[in-house]
Design a protein around this motif. Structure first.
Motif: not given
Ligand code: C5P
Length: 216
Positions: A189-193, A12-15
């Motif tokens: 995607t933790s550090e990604m826009t 959930a909400a990983s992008g």
């Protein structure tokens, strides 16, 4: 397989939803958010006063589901996410939703499907598979902002707790547990826009598409 299917799985909400939408727009492919199917079953059962642990009732609700029921904005609520993950543990509910997903995936030209088990169970021979992750705190912040934008006031800590409960339930169930397919490309995607994540996803899919085209 004749059609180019892109499987986008992850918690959930990983992008993964945004990534799936962007990939669909880029390749001109229809997109199915398969989480909506489970959300709809959960919401229908709750509205009918059914017990969410009743697999037979869940199976009946899943069998009667139609595509136009997936547009209901209530399916996007926090409560619907929780109901979805509870009904998603039932193998017969999952089986009843399979045809819909495979028919969608089999459209001429291809499709993008996002969920938890697309690359492992629903379309195991998809030519492009992504498994999108992000740290729980990052996902909780994203989901919290989303819920606020939808007008749902909720404490950040509660959203983080929801995410942890859902990760454990979705990853720990016996039927089609959430996990990356062996041949999926992992994208953290933790550090990604969102732009960076969408670009990275596109690069992965481009490489998969080139392999797929040369193998035909
Ligand atoms: O993706 P979303 O958060 O909308 O999914 C809601 C719930 O539906 C998930 O937590 C999971 O339990 C279930 N689900 C699933 N398999 C899928 C998609 C969603 O089990 N392919």
């Amino acid at each position: 397989m004749a059609s180019f299917v892109i499987a986008v799985d992850g918690p959930a909400a990983s992008g993964k939803g945004t990534i799936a939408t962007r990939l669909g727009a880029h390749y001109g492919l229809p997109v199915l958010d398969t989480g909506l199917l489970y959300r709809a079953v959960g919401v229908l059962m709750r509205a009918a006063g059914e017990d969410l642990d009743d697999e037979g009732a869940g199976c009946a609700a899943a069998t009667m589901l139609t595509a136009d029921q997936l547009d209901d904005p209530r399916l996007r609520s926090r409560a619907a996410g929780e109901l979805a993950s509870r009904v998603a543990v039932h193998p017969r509910v999952r089986a009843a939703l399979m045809d819909f997903q495979r028919t969608f995936a089999g459209q001429p030209g291809g499709a993008v499907l996002d969920g938890r088990d697309i690359g492992t169970v629903v379309v195991p021979d998809a030519p492009a598979k992504l498994y999108v992750t992000a740290a729980p705190a990052v996902r909780a912040t994203r989901r919290w902002n989303q819920l606020k934008a939808q007008g749902e006031a909720v404490a950040y800590e509660d959203v983080l707790a929801d995410i942890r409960v859902r990760d454990a339930r979705d990853g720990g169930r016996d039927a089609a547990p959430m996990r990356p397919a062996q041949d999926a490309a992992l994208l953290d995607t933790s550090e990604m826009t969102i732009e960076q994540a969408a670009d990275a996803a596109r690069r992965i899919v481009e490489a998969a598409r080139a392999r797929w085209l040369s193998s035909r």
